[in-house]
Every structure is written in C-alpha cells, then in structure tokens.
Design a protein around this motif. Structure first.
Motif, PDB file in Angstrom:
ATOM      1  N   GLN A  58      66.264 121.766  -3.995  1.00 58.53           N
ATOM      2  CA  GLN A  58      65.983 120.987  -2.794  1.00 58.53           C
ATOM      3  C   GLN A  58      64.965 119.911  -3.103  1.00 58.53           C
ATOM      4  N   ILE A  59      64.971 118.884  -2.287  1.00 54.28           N
ATOM      5  CA  ILE A  59      63.907 117.887  -2.286  1.00 54.28           C
ATOM      6  C   ILE A  59      63.118 118.109  -1.006  1.00 54.28           C
ATOM      7  N   VAL A  60      61.814 118.297  -1.156  1.00 53.61           N
ATOM      8  CA  VAL A  60      60.928 118.497  -0.010  1.00 53.61           C
ATOM      9  C   VAL A  60      60.119 117.225   0.188  1.00 53.61           C
ATOM     10  N   PRO A 119      72.899 117.527  -3.627  1.00 51.79           N
ATOM     11  CA  PRO A 119      74.337 117.753  -3.797  1.00 51.79           C
ATOM     12  C   PRO A 119      74.706 117.959  -5.269  1.00 51.79           C
ATOM     13  N   PHE A 120      75.750 118.773  -5.500  1.00 48.08           N
ATOM     14  CA  PHE A 120      76.218 119.064  -6.848  1.00 48.08           C
ATOM     15  C   PHE A 120      77.402 118.191  -7.252  1.00 48.08           C
ATOM     16  N   MET A 121      78.186 117.764  -6.316  1.00 48.83           N
ATOM     17  CA  MET A 121      79.402 117.012  -6.610  1.00 48.83           C
ATOM     18  C   MET A 121      79.069 115.596  -7.077  1.00 48.83           C
ATOM     19  N   PRO A 122      79.768 115.097  -8.101  1.00 46.49           N
ATOM     20  CA  PRO A 122      79.530 113.728  -8.561  1.00 46.49           C
ATOM     21  C   PRO A 122      79.867 112.719  -7.468  1.00 46.49           C
ATOM     22  N   GLY A 123      79.135 111.616  -7.488  1.00 51.31           N
ATOM     23  CA  GLY A 123      79.385 110.547  -6.531  1.00 51.31           C
ATOM     24  C   GLY A 123      78.123 110.167  -5.784  1.00 51.31           C
ATOM     25  N   ARG A 124      78.302 109.294  -4.795  1.00 47.36           N
ATOM     26  CA  ARG A 124      77.195 108.837  -3.961  1.00 47.36           C
ATOM     27  C   ARG A 124      77.174 109.674  -2.686  1.00 47.36           C
ATOM     28  N   GLN A 140      59.977 114.774  14.610  1.00 51.61           N
ATOM     29  CA  GLN A 140      59.247 113.538  14.330  1.00 51.61           C
ATOM     30  C   GLN A 140      60.143 112.505  13.656  1.00 51.61           C
ATOM     31  N   GLY A 141      61.373 112.387  14.077  1.00 49.82           N
ATOM     32  CA  GLY A 141      62.249 111.357  13.544  1.00 49.82           C
ATOM     33  C   GLY A 141      63.101 111.814  12.374  1.00 49.82           C
ATOM     34  N   PHE A 142      63.643 110.838  11.657  1.00 54.42           N
ATOM     35  CA  PHE A 142      64.585 111.106  10.579  1.00 54.42           C
ATOM     36  C   PHE A 142      64.279 110.228   9.378  1.00 54.42           C
ATOM     37  N   VAL A 143      64.645 110.729   8.200  1.00 57.55           N
ATOM     38  CA  VAL A 143      64.585 109.960   6.953  1.00 57.55           C
ATOM     39  C   VAL A 143      65.972 110.051   6.326  1.00 57.55           C
ATOM     40  N   THR A 144      66.503 108.917   5.880  1.00 58.15           N
ATOM     41  CA  THR A 144      67.795 108.897   5.208  1.00 58.15           C
ATOM     42  C   THR A 144      67.568 108.702   3.718  1.00 58.15           C
ATOM     43  N   ILE A 145      68.217 109.524   2.933  1.00 59.55           N
ATOM     44  CA  ILE A 145      68.051 109.490   1.476  1.00 59.55           C
ATOM     45  C   ILE A 145      69.432 109.401   0.833  1.00 59.55           C
ATOM     46  N   SER A 146      69.545 108.646  -0.258  1.00 62.02           N
ATOM     47  CA  SER A 146      70.812 108.497  -0.968  1.00 62.02           C
ATOM     48  C   SER A 146      70.692 109.132  -2.355  1.00 62.02           C
ATOM     49  N   PHE A 147      71.746 109.838  -2.750  1.00 62.40           N
ATOM     50  CA  PHE A 147      71.827 110.458  -4.070  1.00 62.40           C
ATOM     51  C   PHE A 147      72.979 109.814  -4.835  1.00 62.40           C
ATOM     52  N   ASN A 148      72.762 109.544  -6.111  1.00 60.29           N
ATOM     53  CA  ASN A 148      73.832 109.144  -7.016  1.00 60.29           C
ATOM     54  C   ASN A 148      73.917 110.242  -8.067  1.00 60.29           C
ATOM     55  N   VAL A 149      74.926 111.086  -7.958  1.00 62.49           N
ATOM     56  CA  VAL A 149      75.059 112.242  -8.829  1.00 62.49           C
ATOM     57  C   VAL A 149      76.113 111.954  -9.880  1.00 62.49           C
ATOM     58  N   MET A 150      75.789 112.260 -11.137  1.00 59.09           N
ATOM     59  CA  MET A 150      76.746 112.050 -12.235  1.00 59.09           C
ATOM     60  C   MET A 150      77.253 113.377 -12.725  1.00 59.09           C
TER      61      MET A 150
END
Length: 108
Positions: free
Chosen positions: A18-20, A43-48, A98-108
């Motif tokens: 996890q990312i905290v 996430p474990f699956m490759p992709g964005r 207290q709101g939301f944060v959006t984070i993007s992962f690029n998994v290879m």
C-alpha cells in the motif's frame, strides 16, 4: 495445499503493498497541521491505473479537547502510519472526511 498458497494468519497480508499518504499544511496561525490521511493498494496488473483516495483527519472526542487543540495549535494526529494502512482499531477513532487525492500508477 502448497506452503506458499496457504492463507496467512493476518488478513491484511493478503492485500499486498500500500501507499500511505499523510498530507500536512499550514493552519490559520501558521502551524504545520495534518490536512488528511489516506491509503491505497498498489495495483499489480501492468498498465496505467488511476486511484482516488478518500482522505480523513482524526477529531477530538470532546468539546474541551477541541478547544484545547485549537488554542494550542496542536490537532490530533496519528503517530504510526500502520493505523492508516491496516484500519485495525480505527472503528473506535473519531475521524472526519477531508476530501480526495487522485494518484496515477504506471505499472510495468
């Protein structure tokens, strides 16, 4: 059943890494205070992948504690990030959304 396929004794071990997040910022008096906590599984699956994390902050449990924390500039905060990641014991902790944060992962 193979040993590596057995279910671990702790359910949170099944979920993976996890990312905290701990977000801080200045308050009205210029003190650095917590603005929100949140956690998301990687996430474990490759992709964005895009994940939206609901953030929350702990709250004082009484009016006296709320006044004291406002007066001193010291708001309630977690000292251990495991509290955010596991969620174990959090059902007895008073928190506020207290709101939301959006984070993007690029998994290879």
């Amino acid at each position: 059943v193979q040993p590596w396929c057995q279910t671990p004794s702790h359910p949170h071990l099944l979920a993976g890494p996890q990312i905290v997040l701990s977000v801080y910022g200045p308050d009205f008096f210029g003190h650095d205070v917590v603005r929100g906590y949140g956690a998301v599984h990687v996430p474990f699956m490759p992709g964005r992948h895009k994940r939206t994390i609901a953030m929350f902050v702990p709250e004082s449990s009484s009016m006296l504690q709320q006044f004291t924390s406002w007066f001193t500039g010291r708001r309630p905060e977690f000292t251990d990030p495991k509290v955010v990641a596991q969620g174990e014991g959090r059902e007895v902790t008073r928190v506020r959304s207290q709101g939301f944060v959006t984070i993007s992962f690029n998994v290879m």
